[in-house]
Design a protein around this motif. Structure first.
Motif, PDB file in Angstrom:
ATOM      1  N   ASP A 235    -114.894  31.018   2.729  1.00 38.57           N
ATOM      2  CA  ASP A 235    -113.679  31.623   3.287  1.00 38.57           C
ATOM      3  C   ASP A 235    -112.477  30.693   3.173  1.00 38.57           C
ATOM      4  O   ASP A 235    -111.339  31.153   3.095  1.00 38.57           O
ATOM      5  CB  ASP A 235    -113.902  31.975   4.762  1.00 38.57           C
ATOM      6  CG  ASP A 235    -114.883  33.126   4.944  1.00 38.57           C
ATOM      7  OD1 ASP A 235    -114.986  33.950   4.013  1.00 38.57           O
ATOM      8  OD2 ASP A 235    -115.549  33.178   5.995  1.00 38.57           O
ATOM      9  N   ALA A 236    -112.729  29.391   3.168  1.00 35.22           N
ATOM     10  CA  ALA A 236    -111.645  28.410   3.131  1.00 35.22           C
ATOM     11  C   ALA A 236    -111.461  27.860   1.719  1.00 35.22           C
ATOM     12  O   ALA A 236    -112.407  27.802   0.925  1.00 35.22           O
ATOM     13  CB  ALA A 236    -111.950  27.267   4.091  1.00 35.22           C
ATOM     14  N   VAL A 237    -110.224  27.468   1.411  1.00 41.22           N
ATOM     15  CA  VAL A 237    -109.967  26.710   0.192  1.00 41.22           C
ATOM     16  C   VAL A 237    -110.556  25.317   0.378  1.00 41.22           C
ATOM     17  O   VAL A 237    -110.379  24.686   1.420  1.00 41.22           O
ATOM     18  CB  VAL A 237    -108.457  26.624  -0.090  1.00 41.22           C
ATOM     19  CG1 VAL A 237    -108.181  25.702  -1.275  1.00 41.22           C
ATOM     20  CG2 VAL A 237    -107.887  28.010  -0.350  1.00 41.22           C
ATOM     21  N   ILE A 238    -111.296  24.830  -0.617  1.00 41.72           N
ATOM     22  CA  ILE A 238    -111.986  23.548  -0.502  1.00 41.72           C
ATOM     23  C   ILE A 238    -111.211  22.478  -1.257  1.00 41.72           C
ATOM     24  O   ILE A 238    -111.011  22.581  -2.477  1.00 41.72           O
ATOM     25  CB  ILE A 238    -113.421  23.655  -1.043  1.00 41.72           C
ATOM     26  CG1 ILE A 238    -114.227  24.659  -0.212  1.00 41.72           C
ATOM     27  CG2 ILE A 238    -114.106  22.285  -1.033  1.00 41.72           C
ATOM     28  CD1 ILE A 238    -115.583  24.978  -0.782  1.00 41.72           C
ATOM     29  N   VAL A 239    -110.742  21.478  -0.526  1.00 35.88           N
ATOM     30  CA  VAL A 239    -110.047  20.340  -1.124  1.00 35.88           C
ATOM     31  C   VAL A 239    -111.051  19.200  -1.241  1.00 35.88           C
ATOM     32  O   VAL A 239    -111.574  18.716  -0.236  1.00 35.88           O
ATOM     33  CB  VAL A 239    -108.841  19.903  -0.276  1.00 35.88           C
ATOM     34  CG1 VAL A 239    -108.139  18.711  -0.917  1.00 35.88           C
ATOM     35  CG2 VAL A 239    -107.864  21.061  -0.091  1.00 35.88           C
ATOM     36  N   THR A 240    -111.344  18.784  -2.444  1.00 35.39           N
ATOM     37  CA  THR A 240    -112.364  17.769  -2.679  1.00 35.39           C
ATOM     38  C   THR A 240    -111.727  16.388  -2.820  1.00 35.39           C
ATOM     39  O   THR A 240    -110.505  16.243  -2.866  1.00 35.39           O
ATOM     40  CB  THR A 240    -113.159  18.064  -3.962  1.00 35.39           C
ATOM     41  OG1 THR A 240    -112.356  17.725  -5.111  1.00 35.39           O
ATOM     42  CG2 THR A 240    -113.561  19.536  -4.037  1.00 35.39           C
ATOM     43  N   ASN A 241    -112.566  15.387  -2.904  1.00 34.77           N
ATOM     44  CA  ASN A 241    -112.131  14.029  -3.227  1.00 34.77           C
ATOM     45  C   ASN A 241    -112.526  13.653  -4.650  1.00 34.77           C
ATOM     46  O   ASN A 241    -112.673  12.474  -4.970  1.00 34.77           O
ATOM     47  CB  ASN A 241    -112.734  13.028  -2.244  1.00 34.77           C
ATOM     48  CG  ASN A 241    -111.964  12.978  -0.936  1.00 34.77           C
ATOM     49  OD1 ASN A 241    -110.791  13.336  -0.886  1.00 34.77           O
ATOM     50  ND2 ASN A 241    -112.619  12.553   0.123  1.00 34.77           N
ATOM     51  N   ASP A 242    -112.697  14.657  -5.510  1.00 37.56           N
ATOM     52  CA  ASP A 242    -113.070  14.414  -6.898  1.00 37.56           C
ATOM     53  C   ASP A 242    -111.826  14.368  -7.774  1.00 37.56           C
ATOM     54  O   ASP A 242    -111.102  15.366  -7.895  1.00 37.56           O
ATOM     55  CB  ASP A 242    -114.024  15.507  -7.396  1.00 37.56           C
ATOM     56  CG  ASP A 242    -115.398  15.396  -6.762  1.00 37.56           C
ATOM     57  OD1 ASP A 242    -115.939  14.287  -6.757  1.00 37.56           O
ATOM     58  OD2 ASP A 242    -115.920  16.403  -6.271  1.00 37.56           O
ATOM     59  N   VAL A 243    -111.580  13.219  -8.379  1.00 39.18           N
ATOM     60  CA  VAL A 243    -110.448  13.057  -9.296  1.00 39.18           C
ATOM     61  C   VAL A 243    -110.793  13.757 -10.604  1.00 39.18           C
ATOM     62  O   VAL A 243    -111.865  13.546 -11.171  1.00 39.18           O
ATOM     63  CB  VAL A 243    -110.155  11.568  -9.551  1.00 39.18           C
ATOM     64  CG1 VAL A 243    -108.963  11.412 -10.486  1.00 39.18           C
ATOM     65  CG2 VAL A 243    -109.901  10.838  -8.239  1.00 39.18           C
ATOM     66  N   ILE A 244    -109.873  14.598 -11.083  1.00 38.41           N
ATOM     67  CA  ILE A 244    -110.161  15.411 -12.267  1.00 38.41           C
ATOM     68  C   ILE A 244    -108.992  15.413 -13.242  1.00 38.41           C
ATOM     69  O   ILE A 244    -107.861  15.074 -12.898  1.00 38.41           O
ATOM     70  CB  ILE A 244    -110.459  16.881 -11.876  1.00 38.41           C
ATOM     71  CG1 ILE A 244    -109.223  17.514 -11.201  1.00 38.41           C
ATOM     72  CG2 ILE A 244    -111.691  16.980 -11.003  1.00 38.41           C
ATOM     73  CD1 ILE A 244    -109.135  19.000 -11.351  1.00 38.41           C
ATOM     74  N   ASN A 245    -109.299  15.822 -14.438  1.00 36.00           N
ATOM     75  CA  ASN A 245    -108.290  16.207 -15.424  1.00 36.00           C
ATOM     76  C   ASN A 245    -108.371  17.722 -15.531  1.00 36.00           C
ATOM     77  O   ASN A 245    -109.364  18.256 -16.033  1.00 36.00           O
ATOM     78  CB  ASN A 245    -108.582  15.536 -16.765  1.00 36.00           C
ATOM     79  CG  ASN A 245    -107.615  15.969 -17.854  1.00 36.00           C
ATOM     80  OD1 ASN A 245    -106.510  16.443 -17.571  1.00 36.00           O
ATOM     81  ND2 ASN A 245    -108.020  15.814 -19.104  1.00 36.00           N
ATOM     82  N   LEU A 246    -107.371  18.435 -15.022  1.00 33.48           N
ATOM     83  CA  LEU A 246    -107.404  19.900 -14.986  1.00 33.48           C
ATOM     84  C   LEU A 246    -106.983  20.450 -16.346  1.00 33.48           C
ATOM     85  O   LEU A 246    -105.853  20.258 -16.794  1.00 33.48           O
ATOM     86  CB  LEU A 246    -106.485  20.431 -13.888  1.00 33.48           C
ATOM     87  CG  LEU A 246    -106.543  21.937 -13.642  1.00 33.48           C
ATOM     88  CD1 LEU A 246    -107.909  22.339 -13.085  1.00 33.48           C
ATOM     89  CD2 LEU A 246    -105.438  22.363 -12.675  1.00 33.48           C
ATOM     90  N   ILE A 247    -107.897  21.161 -17.002  1.00 30.16           N
ATOM     91  CA  ILE A 247    -107.620  21.745 -18.315  1.00 30.16           C
ATOM     92  C   ILE A 247    -106.990  23.121 -18.164  1.00 30.16           C
ATOM     93  O   ILE A 247    -106.044  23.468 -18.870  1.00 30.16           O
ATOM     94  CB  ILE A 247    -108.925  21.842 -19.142  1.00 30.16           C
ATOM     95  CG1 ILE A 247    -109.670  20.509 -19.158  1.00 30.16           C
ATOM     96  CG2 ILE A 247    -108.620  22.325 -20.562  1.00 30.16           C
ATOM     97  CD1 ILE A 247    -108.895  19.352 -19.740  1.00 30.16           C
ATOM     98  N   SER A 248    -107.524  23.909 -17.239  1.00 28.88           N
ATOM     99  CA  SER A 248    -107.023  25.263 -16.967  1.00 28.88           C
ATOM    100  C   SER A 248    -107.536  25.655 -15.583  1.00 28.88           C
ATOM    101  O   SER A 248    -108.323  24.911 -14.979  1.00 28.88           O
ATOM    102  CB  SER A 248    -107.538  26.244 -18.021  1.00 28.88           C
ATOM    103  OG  SER A 248    -108.901  26.585 -17.785  1.00 28.88           O
ATOM    104  N   PRO A 249    -107.138  26.819 -15.060  1.00 25.70           N
ATOM    105  CA  PRO A 249    -107.654  27.234 -13.747  1.00 25.70           C
ATOM    106  C   PRO A 249    -109.163  27.465 -13.706  1.00 25.70           C
ATOM    107  O   PRO A 249    -109.723  27.656 -12.627  1.00 25.70           O
ATOM    108  CB  PRO A 249    -106.891  28.535 -13.477  1.00 25.70           C
ATOM    109  CG  PRO A 249    -105.632  28.411 -14.266  1.00 25.70           C
ATOM    110  CD  PRO A 249    -106.045  27.695 -15.521  1.00 25.70           C
ATOM    111  N   THR A 250    -109.811  27.423 -14.863  1.00 27.08           N
ATOM    112  CA  THR A 250    -111.269  27.626 -14.895  1.00 27.08           C
ATOM    113  C   THR A 250    -112.002  26.502 -15.626  1.00 27.08           C
ATOM    114  O   THR A 250    -113.189  26.634 -15.924  1.00 27.08           O
ATOM    115  CB  THR A 250    -111.618  28.956 -15.579  1.00 27.08           C
ATOM    116  OG1 THR A 250    -111.098  28.954 -16.911  1.00 27.08           O
ATOM    117  CG2 THR A 250    -111.040  30.143 -14.807  1.00 27.08           C
ATOM    118  N   GLU A 251    -111.332  25.385 -15.886  1.00 25.01           N
ATOM    119  CA  GLU A 251    -111.958  24.328 -16.676  1.00 25.01           C
ATOM    120  C   GLU A 251    -111.377  22.965 -16.276  1.00 25.01           C
ATOM    121  O   GLU A 251    -110.170  22.824 -16.089  1.00 25.01           O
ATOM    122  CB  GLU A 251    -111.709  24.586 -18.163  1.00 25.01           C
ATOM    123  CG  GLU A 251    -112.506  23.731 -19.105  1.00 25.01           C
ATOM    124  CD  GLU A 251    -112.365  24.180 -20.565  1.00 25.01           C
ATOM    125  OE1 GLU A 251    -112.820  23.445 -21.453  1.00 25.01           O
ATOM    126  OE2 GLU A 251    -111.787  25.260 -20.792  1.00 25.01           O
TER     127      GLU A 251
END
Length: 358
Positions: A235-251
């Protein structure tokens, strides 16, 4: 049949036998009263799943903080099972192996998938080598990396294998290149009811990007950490502590944990990236960390499990052409045995405390 936590799929089998709700409750009671410890865990989960509550309590692993109890909606667990079945095309009659403890979410979800999707699931005692005493072939199996490493000679018995719970080492990935099984690394956590993204381990050049399951949208915050919107499982948006390189909204490409990032003299070092480079040299378990330093703010150190020739290892690291001068540990420490969480993951903070480093 309408998939629901109130319904058991008519094709569902557990250890070769069909069970409806009433039969499954009797089985659960029997496992709790008379089963071995791992069977009691199955029985306790089934009793929780089959009760009148619309949610159940699960515990996080504690690998990235203090273990905590959280409530998960059974409806969301059903949705997670449906997403997995759709993504991997595993419908009724899928033959699956339960080799993970039902004390943790990954083991619980194997049972949920079987009950919701109509799988035929077999139970074996969780161990480091769960395939060594069976010659049966399975369509779908979930394992942690330690189990996969020990099971390499037997992986041809599996059609699709998902791996989670800990990062997969570069050495293991190389070994898996020789296996015909379709193998996927997963990304997820207890709060997302196991995986919300997967990455297939290709036989050729490695694809570093995770791709989401259906109905998951990704973004990142001002720390470059992953933010997950998955309304069918949370139900909630999950904010993680994982540093990422965002490629797209699904990758996305996973880089490491924000809470592990080391700031050494203004240079930000991501331990997981450095550990991947060092893994070609160090065969035992190890990790890098930052400890307080008056000059640098944080000093990069390497902690190795077992007995290591620290001087020789230091020289070997300096000879690597894949790391920069900032990535060379200032000190190397050996620890006889790492401290682990209840789920068998390395507890970095407690291990550092053995060295009086934290």
């Amino acid at each position: 049949m309408n998939p629901s936590y109130n319904n058991i799929h008519p094709k569902f089998k557990f250890n070769r036998f069909h069970y409806n709700c009433l039969d499954l409750k009797e089985l659960a009671y029997s496992l709790v009263k008379e089963g071995k410890d791992y069977e009691k865990s199955i029985g306790n989960f089934l009793m929780d799943w089959l009760d009148d509550s619309d949610s159940l309590i699960v515990h996080t692993s504690g690998s990235t903080g203090v273990p905590k109890a959280i409530a998960l909606k059974k409806e969301h667990m059903v949705n997670s099972a449906l997403a997995t079945g759709a993504f991997f095309k595993m419908g009724p009659g899928t033959k699956a192996l339960q080799c993970l403890s039902a004390d943790h979410i990954a083991g619980k979800m194997m049972l949920v998938r079987a009950m919701v999707l109509g799988w035929e699931i077999d139970l074996v005692e969780p161990s480091s080598n769960p395939l060594q005493f069976t010659s049966k072939n399975y369509d779908f199996v979930a394992m942690v990396p330690m189990q996969v490493q020990a099971s390499i000679p037997y992986l041809n018995q599996i059609g699709t294998l998902i791996i989670g719970g800990a990062p997969i080492s570069p050495e293991l990935k190389l070994d898996l290149n020789k296996v015909d099984t379709r193998i996927f690394e997963t990304y997820g956590m207890t709060e997302t009811i196991t995986h919300i993204a997967v990455k297939e381990l290709a036989k050729g050049p490695e694809d570093h990007n995770f791709k989401t399951l259906p109905d998951v949208v990704l973004s990142r915050d001002d720390r470059d950490c992953l933010v997950i919107e998955a309304p069918k499982v949370s139900d909630a948006v999950i904010v993680t502590n994982d540093v990422i390189n965002l490629i797209s909204p699904t990758e996305f490409q996973w880089l490491g944990r924000y809470d592990n990032v080391i700031n050494s003299g203004g240079v930000k070092l991501i331990p997981e990236q450095l550990e991947s480079k060092l893994s070609i040299l160090i065969k035992s378990r190890f990790f890098v960390a930052g400890i307080p330093d008056a000059y640098l703010g944080q000093k990069l150190i390497l902690v190795v499990e077992g007995n290591e020739d620290e001087n020789q290892l230091s020289q070997d690291i300096k000879s690597l052409n894949t790391i920069s001068k900032y990535e060379i540990p200032k000190e190397i420490f050996s620890v006889p045995q790492f401290v682990e969480t209840a789920s068998g993951k390395v507890n970095r903070a407690d291990t550092l405390r053995l060295l009086n480093m934290e």
